[in-house]
Design an enzyme around this catalytic site. Structure first.
Site, mmCIF file in Angstrom:
data_model
loop_
_atom_site.group_PDB
_atom_site.id
_atom_site.type_symbol
_atom_site.label_atom_id
_atom_site.label_comp_id
_atom_site.label_asym_id
_atom_site.label_seq_id
_atom_site.Cartn_x
_atom_site.Cartn_y
_atom_site.Cartn_z
ATOM 1 N N ARG A 150 0.688 -1.132 -0.079
ATOM 2 C CA ARG A 150 -0.019 -0.032 -0.094
ATOM 3 C C ARG A 150 0.988 1.278 0.022
ATOM 4 N NH1 ARG A 150 -2.127 1.094 5.415
ATOM 5 N NH2 ARG A 150 -0.924 2.774 5.403
ATOM 6 N N TYR A 193 3.622 5.223 11.899
ATOM 7 C CA TYR A 193 4.032 3.837 12.118
ATOM 8 C C TYR A 193 5.107 3.231 11.086
ATOM 9 C CZ TYR A 193 -0.139 3.638 8.960
ATOM 10 O OH TYR A 193 -0.993 3.747 7.822
ATOM 11 N N HIS A 237 -3.646 4.386 4.498
ATOM 12 C CA HIS A 237 -4.882 3.458 4.494
ATOM 13 C C HIS A 237 -6.027 4.340 3.875
ATOM 14 C CE1 HIS A 237 -8.040 1.076 5.941
ATOM 15 N NE2 HIS A 237 -8.455 2.333 6.749
#
Lengths: 364, 326
Positions: free
Chosen positions: A258, A271, A262
């Site tokens: 990805r 993160y 998100h």
């Protein structure tokens, strides 16, 4: 008594295109020049629409969405393998697959701007279900649809997408297990993009591969390079052939990444680090496939420039059409609560319209 | 005409619809060879085969999730939850999909699905086998909730549920599954979903109940009528959602008094909604506050204590008298 081995399992991995766009001649699927160029065009279109949507979102012109950038090969390859009668059951990061199945470009804008109209597909895009948000829940629908196809003796299958996060959901296991028992013609594509919002793949499960989850359901499982559109296409084609032949379901883990957030409400900087992302961009599926078609002599810089121009025009025109649409009747939702008329719903519709009138009168 | 109990009557309805329409399939845990733990699907497997009467793996979300897929693709699945207490695994499939797909797609996709589930107490069963959670399901827009009370209406309503274009939660009051028999015509009979029924006309008080509570309610009504010169109108709600307020409102306008009986806990139950609708429409016709006889807001007791909590004819009778004497 000594322990005896009752069964052995293995998981294989398939890649057809290398990073430089060289195809393994043994595995290379038989696709015509027109088909290869169509796949490339779809990948490019999905990328450009995604990038435009990101801009629109940042400008407040559409709402939250989950960008699909980086996952074009794992989404478009499988969808491109489908036949006309097959069903597509997607999650929320499958713009590419939906475009393959002829969902109009404007739908993604309508949907992500908060209008159900974005879920309505025209007749030329049959058997495409609306986007499913609840992670993994849609996999069961694909199994049920596949059961119906088999029950009616139709030569058709269902294909569903879910992610590495969804592989932890009970529904995904249940979908594969039911499909296994029923020998239902369904293809499960797990797009392992390495991140479920902030959760890395390593924390999602101790399992070494996600493809091995098929083993527990007793169905064939395979891992493919999900940034290799020839591999995702070929693996799905093979799974569909088994499905049509009455041999039941297949699960395919497509390894991808990805590349963006998100959703637009997420900040990956919290993160994961930039080095990891940079390395993932090196494996971008679109340049890899472009090298392949260039090596074949069917693509060049001139054609690329023309395509970019054409797709920019298409996306621009779609945004324009989207922003000029004003025909959203507010009360339309009362028509679709039930398929039958009920007094309570009709009373509430009248109250709703009355309140709207009072609201607009006050605004004036 | 044959005299059937509720189990046999639902079985008859399923059988006749399956004979008529091969898109109707039955699925669930032990519904096939075993005929269901309550035998509601008895004989269907032998008659229609394992493709149409499907013994599924033991996973409730799987049963309803796949049923949604079947319904989207044109079948008419009738799924069984073995007990309503096992149905909470399906909640996200109902809330997340079955209830919404019609509106999500502005009518392009529909989910003609029936979820049958035995519910309610009175059978001395283990924990999770005695709850009445109709309000939980009725709170979902897009879902219909139907509760029959007798063999004849159970048969007519299961037929209606199968033919309905929407997801229908068909809650079967298992306490009365085999409690009594009734003439059920062999020829087709269908009741409209979304209508309640006046089962006894009266002019002094309206008594509303549904499911297994119909029997103690009717008994209480007879006792009160025998003791005093009053007549009680008894309404069987039948469809919990979308609720038919009209029949209740019209009745209360006539009688001015109303008692509602519900097996479920008191707070935020279906009775609360009925009271709200009476207030909306006929508040000024009331001669007494609307009264309700319900369970208590405790976790459904184990069966050793259960009967002290469940509304019975004696309690209903006392509350009817309190309301009449107000």
């Amino acid at each position: 008594m000594p322990r005896t081995q009752v069964e052995r399992f293995s998981v294989s991995h398939m890649q057809i295109l290398d990073d430089d766009g060289n195809a393994d001649p043994e595995l290379e699927p038989k696709l015509t020049k027109e088909q290869l160029l169509e796949i490339y065009r779809l990948m490019f279109l999905a990328r450009k629409q995604d990038q435009r949507m990101l801009k629109l979102q940042r400008q407040g012109r559409i709402g939250t969405f989950g960008p699909c950038t980086g996952q074009e090969a794992s989404s478009i390859g499988p969808a491109y393998a489908l036949g006309d009668s097959d069903w597509l059951v997607t999650a929320f990061r499958d713009l590419g697959a939906r475009l393959v199945r002829k969902e109009p470009l404007i739908n993604s804008l309508l949907f992500h701007n908060g209008f159900e109209e974005g879920n309505v597909v025209p007749d030329e895009a049959p058997n495409v279900l609306p986007i499913s948000i609840i992670v993994g829940s849609q996999a069961l629908h694909a199994t049920g649809i596949a059961y119906a196809m088999k029950y009616r003796g139709e030569k058709a299958a269902a294909l569903t997408f879910f992610g590495d996060g969804a592989s932890s959901q009970g529904d995904v296991y249940e979908a594969m297990n039911f499909a296994g028992v029923w020998k239902a013609p369904v293809v499960f594509i797990c797009q392992n993009n390495q991140w479920a919002i902030s959760m890395p793949r390593s924390k999602q499960t101790r399992a070494v591969t996600l493809a091995q989850k098929a083993i527990a359901a007793g169905i064939p499982g395979l891992q493919v390079d999900g940034n290799d559109v020839l591999a995702t296409y070929a693996a799905t084609k093979e799974a569909l052939a088994r499905a049509y032949a009455g041999e039941g379901p297949t699960m395919i883990e497509a390894l991808t990444y990805r590349l963006m957030m998100h959703t637009t409400a997420d900040d990956p900087r919290r993160y994961r680090n930039e080095d990891e992302e940079k390395a993932a961009w090196e494996k971008d599926p679109i340049p890899r496939f472009r090298k392949y078609i260039e090596r074949k002599g069917i693509w060049d810089a001139k054609k690329q420039a023309a395509l970019e121009e054409e797709i920019k025009g298409e996306v621009d025109a779609t945004v324009k059409e989207f922003e000029s649409r004003k025909d959203f009747q507010p009360e339309i939702l009362f028509d679709h609560v039930f398929g039958t008329k009920h007094a309570e719903i009709e009373e509430q519709r009248a109250q709703f319209l009355e309140n709207l009138k009072l609201k607009s009168a006050k605004a004036e | 005409m044959a005299k059937l109990n509720i189990v046999q009557a639902i079985n008859l309805g399923l059988d006749q619809e399956m004979a008529k329409d091969d898109s109707v399939v039955v699925l669930g845990e032990d519904v096939g060879v075993d005929g269901g733990v309550f035998r509601v699907t008895d004989g269907l497997h032998a008659k229609y085969g394992e493709e149409r009467v499907i013994d599924t793996p033991l996973a409730e979300s799987g049963i309803i999730g796949t049923s949604i897929g079947m319904a989207l693709a044109g079948l008419r699945p009738v799924a069984e939850m073995q007990f309503s207490g096992f149905s909470y695994h399906i909640f996200h499939q109902l809330e997340g999909h079955a209830s919404r797909l019609r509106q999500r797609s502005l009518g392009q996709r529909t989910v003609p699905l029936v979820v049958r589930m035995p519910f309610g107490g009175g059978v001395r069963a283990l924990e999770h086998h005695s709850e009445s959670r109709e309000a939980t399901y009725a709170h979902l827009p897009g879902v219909k909730v139907v509760i029959p009370s007798s063999p004849r209406n159970a048969r007519a309503l299961i037929v209606a549920a199968i033919r309905d274009p929407d997801p229908v939660i068909f809650m079967e009051p298992k306490h009365v599954y085999r409690a009594f028999r009734e003439e059920v015509p062999e020829t087709e009979e269908v009741m409209e979903i979304g209508r309640s029924e006046i089962v006894q006309e009266g002019s002094d008080l309206t008594l509303v109940a549904w499911g297994a509570m119909m029997r103690p309610a009717l008994r209480a009504a007879v006792e009160v009528q025998n003791a005093r010169k009053v007549s009680i109108e008894v309404i069987d709600l039948l469809t919990i959602a979308p609720m038919d307020s009209h029949t209740i409102v019209e009745s209360v306008q006539k009688t001015g008094r109303c008692v509602i009986v519900q097996e479920a806990p008191k707070t935020l139950g279906i009775a609360s909604e009925i009271i709200a609708r009476i207030n909306d429409h006929v508040l000024l016709y009331l001669e007494a506050p609307v009264n309700r006889v319900t369970n208590y807001d405790v976790v459904t007791p184990y069966f050793g204590r259960e009967l002290d909590f469940t509304p019975d004819a004696g309690r209903i009778q006392r509350e009817i008298e309190t309301t009449l004497d107000f």
